[in-house]
Design an enzyme around this catalytic site. Structure first.
Site, mmCIF file in Angstrom:
data_model
loop_
_atom_site.group_PDB
_atom_site.id
_atom_site.type_symbol
_atom_site.label_atom_id
_atom_site.label_comp_id
_atom_site.label_asym_id
_atom_site.label_seq_id
_atom_site.Cartn_x
_atom_site.Cartn_y
_atom_site.Cartn_z
ATOM 1 N N THR A 17 0.821 -1.221 0.000
ATOM 2 C CA THR A 17 0.000 0.000 0.000
ATOM 3 C C THR A 17 0.847 1.260 0.000
ATOM 4 O O THR A 17 0.491 2.272 -0.612
ATOM 5 C CB THR A 17 -0.891 0.020 1.269
ATOM 6 O OG1 THR A 17 -1.783 -1.069 1.182
ATOM 7 C CG2 THR A 17 -1.696 1.304 1.382
ATOM 8 N N ASP A 61 1.747 -6.618 -4.508
ATOM 9 C CA ASP A 61 0.902 -6.621 -3.317
ATOM 10 C C ASP A 61 1.441 -7.792 -2.485
ATOM 11 O O ASP A 61 1.686 -8.877 -3.029
ATOM 12 C CB ASP A 61 -0.556 -6.882 -3.728
ATOM 13 C CG ASP A 61 -1.508 -6.830 -2.546
ATOM 14 O OD1 ASP A 61 -2.408 -5.995 -2.570
ATOM 15 O OD2 ASP A 61 -1.359 -7.642 -1.607
ATOM 16 N N SER A 62 1.630 -7.589 -1.190
ATOM 17 C CA SER A 62 2.327 -8.625 -0.417
ATOM 18 C C SER A 62 1.514 -9.900 -0.247
ATOM 19 O O SER A 62 2.038 -10.893 0.248
ATOM 20 C CB SER A 62 2.777 -8.084 0.937
ATOM 21 O OG SER A 62 1.714 -8.056 1.854
ATOM 22 N N ASP A 94 0.200 -6.824 4.730
ATOM 23 C CA ASP A 94 -0.552 -8.085 4.867
ATOM 24 C C ASP A 94 0.326 -9.267 5.270
ATOM 25 O O ASP A 94 -0.051 -10.063 6.125
ATOM 26 C CB ASP A 94 -1.287 -8.428 3.561
ATOM 27 C CG ASP A 94 -2.476 -7.501 3.300
ATOM 28 O OD1 ASP A 94 -2.810 -6.696 4.203
ATOM 29 O OD2 ASP A 94 -3.053 -7.572 2.199
ATOM 30 N N THR A 279 -1.013 -22.413 20.171
ATOM 31 C CA THR A 279 -2.331 -22.004 20.643
ATOM 32 C C THR A 279 -3.004 -20.992 19.713
ATOM 33 O O THR A 279 -2.332 -20.136 19.123
ATOM 34 C CB THR A 279 -2.269 -21.422 22.080
ATOM 35 O OG1 THR A 279 -3.567 -20.937 22.432
ATOM 36 C CG2 THR A 279 -1.266 -20.290 22.217
ATOM 37 N N CYS A 281 -4.801 -18.733 20.848
ATOM 38 C CA CYS A 281 -4.819 -17.449 21.577
ATOM 39 C C CYS A 281 -3.638 -16.593 21.116
ATOM 40 O O CYS A 281 -2.562 -17.113 20.847
ATOM 41 C CB CYS A 281 -4.673 -17.686 23.077
ATOM 42 S SG CYS A 281 -6.001 -18.660 23.769
#
Ligand code: ASP
Length: 346
Positions: A17, A61-62, A94, A279, A281
Site C-alpha cells: 500500500t 501486493d504482499s 498483509d 495455541t 490465543c
C-alpha cells in the site's frame, strides 16, 4: 564502519500500500514505481545518511509474497551486505510479519539492522502514515553506538514502535497501529527521541554473516474447533508432501481427548510427521502437561509451540525442513529459541 562516518542504507522496495495509487477508472489500489514513490517523500534526502534503492519490478501486493521471493531478498542482502550499514524493506503490511519471521531465520549472524516497514495509507494521501514510518525506520537502521548497529536484528517498524520481526503479527486492518507483539516488548519506541530497550535486543554475533536459502513449504495447518470431523483432521495429516502440521489448539495447547483424534495424531507422528502444537490465543503460550489432553499430547510426541506466532511457526518450519535434518533434531530446534522467537524458561 568508523563511528563518525555517515551510515549507508539500502532501501529495498517490494511493493504494498505504501507505494500504491488509485488506478484511473475503477480506483482500485495498484503499485506505483519507486521513482514516483520517492517524489512523495523528498524529506528522506535530508536525513543524515546515504542511501541507494533497489526496486522490485513490478512491485507486488504482499499477498503474492512467497518463499522464492524471501530467497531473493536474502540473496540480495547477502550480496550487498558489505556495502551497507543497514537495510530497509518497504513491504505490504498483509504478509510483512511472515517475511520478517522468515528473514530472521534465513539471515544468520546478522550484525546490521534489517527493518521492514510499510503503511496503512498510500504515500500520496494527505493523512498517510508512510512518511513517519519510512523516516524513523531509516533513522533506526542508521543508529549505532561505538561504531556498531544498535539493532542487529530483523525488525518491523510501524506506528512509533520497533518490534522484533518474528514476534509480530498484523493485528488491525483499519488502525495505524497495524502490528502488535503480544508476547514480547517492543525493542524501541519513537517519541521526541527514539528510546531503545537495549536489554532486549539480540547481541552482536561472533561469527561471519551467512544465509539459509533452502526452504521446504511442506506444511499444513489444522485449526481446531468444537465439532471438527475425522475427515478434516485426516486431510491435514495426510496431504501429499506434508512433513509437518501446525495444530492450532485451544488455550494452553489443549485439544479434544476423543480416542479417534488422539489416535490420528499418534499414527501421524509414528509415520514421522512433525505435529507442532500452537495455541489459537494471541497472548500466552502452550503448556503441555497443565491439562490432561496436553499431558497426553506430550506423551505421544507432539512438539510444544510455546509462545511462537503463527507466522513464526510457519517460517521456522520451512527453514528447518529445508535443511534436511533428522526429525528429532527439527523437533528439538522448534522448542529452542533460535532468534528470540520464543520465551525459554518461562
Ligand atoms: N494489500 C497490501 C499489501 O500487503 C496491504 C498493505 O500494504 O498494507 O501489499
Amino acid at each position: 564502519m568508523n563511528a563518525d562516518t555517515i551510515a549507508r542504507l539500502l532501501i529495498i522496495y517490494t511493493g504494498g500500500t505504501i507505494g500504491m495509487a488509485p488506478r484511473e477508472g475503477d480506483k482500485t489500489l495498484v503499485p506505483m514505481g519507486f521513482r514516483e514513490l520517492k517524489s512523495h517523500i523528498p524529506e528522506i534526502s535530508k536525513l543524515n545518511c546515504d542511501f541507494d534503492m533497489h526496486a522490485f519490478s513490478p512491485p507486488i501486493d504482499s499477498s503474492n509474497m512467497s518463499p522464492a521471493i524471501w530467497i531473493q531478498l536474502a540473496e540480495l542482502i547477502y550480496e550487498q551486505y558489505d556495502h551497507y550499514d543497514g537495510f530497509i524493506i518497504l513491504h505490504g503490511s498483509d504478509t510483512m510479519a511472515f517475511t520478517a519471521s522468515a528473514l530472521s531465520f534465513m539471515l544468520h549472524n546478522l550484525s546490521k539492522p534489517v527493518i521492514l516497514t510499510g503503511s496503512q495509507l498510500p504515500i500520496g494521501e494527505i493523512r498517510t502514515d508512510a512518511k513517519e514510518n519510512i523516516i524513523t525506520a531509516m533513522e533506526i537502521a542508521a543508529a549505532r553506538r561505538a561504531g556498531k548497529a544498535i539493532v542487529p536484528e530483523v525488525c518491523i517498524y510501524f506506528d512509533y514502535f520497533l518490534f522484533r520481526g518474528n514476534r509480530t503479527k498484523k493485528f488491525n486492518t483499519e488502525s495505524f497501529e497495524a502490528f502488535r507483539s503480544v508476547n514480547f516488548p517492543p525493542l524501541a519506541e519513537a517519541g521526541i527521541s527514539i528510546r531503545y530497550r537495549e536489554q532486549d535486543i539480540l547481541p552482536h554475533p561472533g561469527e561471519p554473516f551467512a544465509i539459509h536459502t533452502h526452504l521446504d513449504p511442506g506444511i499444513s495447518v489444522l485449526k481446531l474447533f468444537p465439532g471438527i470431523t475425522p475427515g478434516v483432521v485426516e486431510s491435514a495429516l495426510s496431504a501429499p508432501g506434508v512433513k509437518a502440521v501446525i495444530v492450532e489448539s485451544f488455550g494452553n495447547g489443549n485439544t479434544s481427548t476423543e480416542p479417534w483424534f488422539m489416535g490420528s495424531l499418534e499414527k501421524a507422528i509414528k509415520r514421522g510427521m512433525i505435529v507442532l502444537d500452537r495455541t489459537q490465543c494471541d497472548g500466552g503460550s502452550v503448556a503441555l502437561g497443565r491439562y490432561e489432553s496436553g499431558a497426553y499430547l506430550k506423551k505421544i510426541g507432539v512438539t510444544d509451540g510455546n509462545d511462537m506466532t503463527f507466522e513464526t511457526a510457519v517460517t521456522k518450519l520451512m527453514v528447518l525442513l529445508g535443511q534436511n535434518l533428522p526429525v528429532d533434531e527439527v523437533k528439538k530446534l522448534l522448542e529452542t529459541s533460535l532468534k528470540g522467537e520464543l520465551t525459554e524458561n518461562k
